[in-house]
Design an enzyme around this catalytic site. Structure first.
Site, PDB file in Angstrom:
ATOM      1  N   ASN A  63      61.647  48.448   3.134  1.00  0.00           N
ATOM      2  CA  ASN A  63      60.850  47.225   3.194  1.00  0.00           C
ATOM      3  C   ASN A  63      59.390  47.509   3.543  1.00  0.00           C
ATOM      4  OD1 ASN A  63      62.118  47.883   5.700  1.00  0.00           O
ATOM      5  ND2 ASN A  63      61.820  45.826   6.500  1.00  0.00           N
ATOM      6  N   GLU A  79      65.428  46.476  -1.184  1.00  0.00           N
ATOM      7  CA  GLU A  79      66.119  46.465  -2.481  1.00  0.00           C
ATOM      8  C   GLU A  79      65.118  46.206  -3.611  1.00  0.00           C
ATOM      9  OE1 GLU A  79      66.698  44.771   0.291  1.00  0.00           O
ATOM     10  OE2 GLU A  79      68.696  43.894   0.317  1.00  0.00           O
ATOM     11  N   CYS A  83      69.314  39.785   0.981  1.00  0.00           N
ATOM     12  CA  CYS A  83      68.842  38.394   0.987  1.00  0.00           C
ATOM     13  C   CYS A  83      69.030  37.785  -0.405  1.00  0.00           C
ATOM     14  CB  CYS A  83      67.376  38.327   1.430  1.00  0.00           C
ATOM     15  SG  CYS A  83      66.191  38.745   0.138  1.00  0.00           S
TER      16      CYS A  83
HETATM   17  N1  THU Z   1      64.797  42.707   4.473  1.00  0.00           N
HETATM   18  C1  THU Z   1      65.064  43.579   3.456  1.00  0.00           C
HETATM   19  O1  THU Z   1      64.350  44.574   3.268  1.00  0.00           O
HETATM   20  N2  THU Z   1      66.110  43.314   2.647  1.00  0.00           N
HETATM   21  C2  THU Z   1      66.939  42.255   2.776  1.00  0.00           C
HETATM   22  O2  THU Z   1      67.782  42.027   1.918  1.00  0.00           O
HETATM   23  C3  THU Z   1      66.849  41.403   3.965  1.00  0.00           C
HETATM   24  C4  THU Z   1      65.576  41.515   4.724  1.00  0.00           C
HETATM   25  C5  THU Z   1      63.660  42.959   5.354  1.00  0.00           C
HETATM   26  C6  THU Z   1      62.504  42.000   5.160  1.00  0.00           C
HETATM   27  C7  THU Z   1      61.794  42.092   6.492  1.00  0.00           C
HETATM   28  O3  THU Z   1      60.863  43.159   6.436  1.00  0.00           O
HETATM   29  C8  THU Z   1      62.893  42.448   7.486  1.00  0.00           C
HETATM   30  O4  THU Z   1      64.020  42.848   6.708  1.00  0.00           O
HETATM   31  C9  THU Z   1      63.292  41.295   8.400  1.00  0.00           C
HETATM   32  O5  THU Z   1      63.595  40.170   7.644  1.00  0.00           O
END
Ligand code: THU
Length: 149
Positions: free
Chosen positions: A44, A57, A97
Protein backbone atom coordinates in the site's frame (compact mmCIF):
# COMPACT_ATOMS: atom_id res chain seq x y z
CA UNK A 1 -0.42 -26.08 3.77
CA UNK A 2 0.73 -26.01 0.17
CA UNK A 3 4.13 -24.76 -0.85
CA UNK A 4 2.58 -22.29 -3.27
CA UNK A 5 0.34 -20.81 -0.61
CA UNK A 6 3.07 -20.49 2.00
CA UNK A 7 5.66 -19.08 -0.39
CA UNK A 8 3.11 -16.54 -1.65
CA UNK A 9 2.34 -15.48 1.91
CA UNK A 10 6.08 -15.09 2.58
CA UNK A 11 6.38 -12.92 -0.53
CA UNK A 12 3.39 -10.82 0.56
CA UNK A 13 4.89 -10.32 4.04
CA UNK A 14 8.17 -9.26 2.48
CA UNK A 15 6.31 -6.81 0.21
CA UNK A 16 4.40 -5.40 3.19
CA UNK A 17 7.70 -4.37 4.75
CA UNK A 18 8.03 -1.91 1.85
CA UNK A 19 4.60 -0.31 2.37
CA UNK A 20 4.40 3.46 2.56
CA UNK A 21 1.82 3.74 5.32
CA UNK A 22 2.82 6.57 7.68
CA UNK A 23 -0.81 7.56 8.38
CA UNK A 24 -2.56 4.30 9.22
CA UNK A 25 0.53 2.38 10.31
CA UNK A 26 -1.16 -0.64 8.71
CA UNK A 27 1.18 -2.40 6.30
CA UNK A 28 -0.36 -4.52 3.56
CA UNK A 29 1.44 -6.70 1.04
CA UNK A 30 0.03 -8.56 -1.95
CA UNK A 31 1.77 -11.31 -3.91
CA UNK A 32 0.38 -12.30 -7.30
CA UNK A 33 1.29 -15.72 -8.66
CA UNK A 34 1.35 -15.75 -12.46
CA UNK A 35 0.56 -18.80 -14.58
CA UNK A 36 4.26 -19.20 -15.43
CA UNK A 37 5.20 -19.35 -11.73
CA UNK A 38 6.54 -15.81 -11.46
CA UNK A 39 5.50 -13.75 -8.43
CA UNK A 40 4.78 -10.01 -8.61
CA UNK A 41 4.24 -8.04 -5.41
CA UNK A 42 2.81 -4.72 -4.27
CA UNK A 43 2.31 -2.82 -1.04
CA UNK A 44 0.00 0.00 0.00
CA UNK A 45 0.97 3.58 -0.81
CA UNK A 46 -0.70 6.21 1.37
CA UNK A 47 -1.03 9.92 0.76
CA UNK A 48 -1.37 13.01 2.94
CA UNK A 49 -4.72 13.38 1.18
CA UNK A 50 -5.87 10.14 2.80
CA UNK A 51 -8.52 9.15 0.27
CA UNK A 52 -5.93 8.89 -2.49
CA UNK A 53 -4.32 5.85 -0.88
CA UNK A 54 -3.46 2.94 -3.15
CA UNK A 55 -4.03 -0.52 -1.72
CA UNK A 56 -1.44 -3.27 -2.00
CA UNK A 57 -3.58 -5.39 -4.32
CA UNK A 58 -4.19 -2.44 -6.63
CA UNK A 59 -0.48 -1.60 -6.76
CA UNK A 60 0.32 -5.22 -7.64
CA UNK A 61 -2.37 -5.50 -10.33
CA UNK A 62 -1.14 -2.22 -11.86
CA UNK A 63 2.33 -3.73 -12.10
CA UNK A 64 1.17 -6.83 -13.99
CA UNK A 65 -1.15 -4.80 -16.23
CA UNK A 66 1.71 -2.48 -17.16
CA UNK A 67 3.82 -5.49 -18.09
CA UNK A 68 1.08 -6.90 -20.33
CA UNK A 69 0.35 -9.77 -17.92
CA UNK A 70 -3.19 -8.93 -16.79
CA UNK A 71 -4.41 -12.19 -18.30
CA UNK A 72 -1.73 -14.27 -16.57
CA UNK A 73 -2.95 -14.24 -12.99
CA UNK A 74 -3.29 -17.55 -11.13
CA UNK A 75 -3.48 -16.84 -7.39
CA UNK A 76 -3.00 -14.07 -4.80
CA UNK A 77 -1.91 -13.82 -1.18
CA UNK A 78 -2.67 -10.74 0.93
CA UNK A 79 -1.06 -10.00 4.29
CA UNK A 80 -1.73 -7.06 6.58
CA UNK A 81 -0.52 -6.00 10.00
CA UNK A 82 1.55 -3.57 11.98
CA UNK A 83 5.33 -3.48 11.96
CA UNK A 84 7.10 -4.35 15.20
CA UNK A 85 10.75 -3.71 14.48
CA UNK A 86 11.60 -5.87 11.48
CA UNK A 87 8.56 -8.13 11.94
CA UNK A 88 4.96 -7.71 10.88
CA UNK A 89 2.52 -8.58 13.64
CA UNK A 90 -1.20 -9.22 13.76
CA UNK A 91 -3.17 -12.42 14.23
CA UNK A 92 -6.28 -11.84 12.10
CA UNK A 93 -6.37 -12.47 8.35
CA UNK A 94 -6.83 -9.36 6.23
CA UNK A 95 -9.53 -9.36 3.59
CA UNK A 96 -9.33 -7.31 0.39
CA UNK A 97 -11.38 -4.12 0.38
CA UNK A 98 -14.32 -3.77 -1.99
CA UNK A 99 -12.45 -1.69 -4.57
CA UNK A 100 -9.63 -4.23 -4.67
CA UNK A 101 -12.11 -7.08 -5.19
CA UNK A 102 -13.36 -5.30 -8.29
CA UNK A 103 -9.82 -4.62 -9.52
CA UNK A 104 -8.85 -8.23 -8.91
CA UNK A 105 -11.95 -9.33 -10.83
CA UNK A 106 -10.70 -7.55 -13.93
CA UNK A 107 -7.48 -9.56 -13.90
CA UNK A 108 -9.26 -12.77 -12.89
CA UNK A 109 -11.76 -12.58 -15.77
CA UNK A 110 -8.98 -11.78 -18.22
CA UNK A 111 -7.04 -14.74 -16.79
CA UNK A 112 -10.12 -16.99 -17.05
CA UNK A 113 -9.82 -18.10 -13.44
CA UNK A 114 -12.01 -17.98 -10.37
CA UNK A 115 -9.08 -16.56 -8.45
CA UNK A 116 -7.80 -18.24 -5.30
CA UNK A 117 -7.37 -15.52 -2.66
CA UNK A 118 -5.28 -16.34 0.42
CA UNK A 119 -5.96 -13.81 3.19
CA UNK A 120 -3.29 -13.93 5.90
CA UNK A 121 -2.57 -12.24 9.21
CA UNK A 122 0.47 -10.06 9.76
CA UNK A 123 2.33 -12.88 11.47
CA UNK A 124 1.43 -15.13 8.52
CA UNK A 125 -0.03 -17.83 10.76
CA UNK A 126 -3.78 -17.39 10.29
CA UNK A 127 -4.92 -17.91 6.71
CA UNK A 128 -8.35 -18.04 5.14
CA UNK A 129 -8.61 -19.00 1.49
CA UNK A 130 -11.50 -17.95 -0.73
CA UNK A 131 -12.44 -17.99 -4.36
CA UNK A 132 -12.91 -14.46 -5.70
CA UNK A 133 -16.50 -15.41 -6.63
CA UNK A 134 -17.21 -15.83 -2.89
CA UNK A 135 -15.77 -12.40 -2.12
CA UNK A 136 -17.43 -10.67 -5.09
CA UNK A 137 -20.47 -12.63 -6.22
CA UNK A 138 -22.28 -11.64 -9.41
CA UNK A 139 -19.36 -9.41 -10.39
CA UNK A 140 -19.45 -6.85 -13.18
CA UNK A 141 -16.50 -7.23 -15.50
CA UNK A 142 -15.23 -7.29 -19.06
CA UNK A 143 -17.55 -10.17 -19.88
CA UNK A 144 -20.53 -7.86 -19.25
CA UNK A 145 -19.18 -5.51 -21.91
CA UNK A 146 -18.93 -8.40 -24.35
CA UNK A 147 -15.15 -8.20 -24.40
CA UNK A 148 -14.57 -11.82 -23.36
CA UNK A 149 -16.64 -15.04 -23.25
N1 THU B 1 -5.37 -1.59 2.50
C1 THU B 1 -4.84 -2.34 1.49
O1 THU B 1 -3.70 -2.12 1.06
N2 THU B 1 -5.60 -3.31 0.95
C2 THU B 1 -6.85 -3.63 1.35
O2 THU B 1 -7.51 -4.44 0.72
C3 THU B 1 -7.40 -3.02 2.57
C4 THU B 1 -6.70 -1.79 3.02
C5 THU B 1 -4.57 -0.52 3.09
C6 THU B 1 -5.06 0.87 2.75
C7 THU B 1 -4.49 1.70 3.88
O3 THU B 1 -3.18 2.11 3.53
C8 THU B 1 -4.40 0.72 5.05
O4 THU B 1 -4.58 -0.58 4.50
C9 THU B 1 -5.45 0.96 6.13
O5 THU B 1 -6.72 1.01 5.56
Amino acid sequence: MTKTRDSLIDAARDAASRAYAPYSGFYVGAALLLKNGDVVTGANVENASYGLTLCAETAAVAKIANEGWIGELAEIAIVGGRPDGEALIGSDPVNPCGRCRQILNEAAERSKTDLLVHCASGDGRAVTTYRLSELLPAAFGPKDLGLID
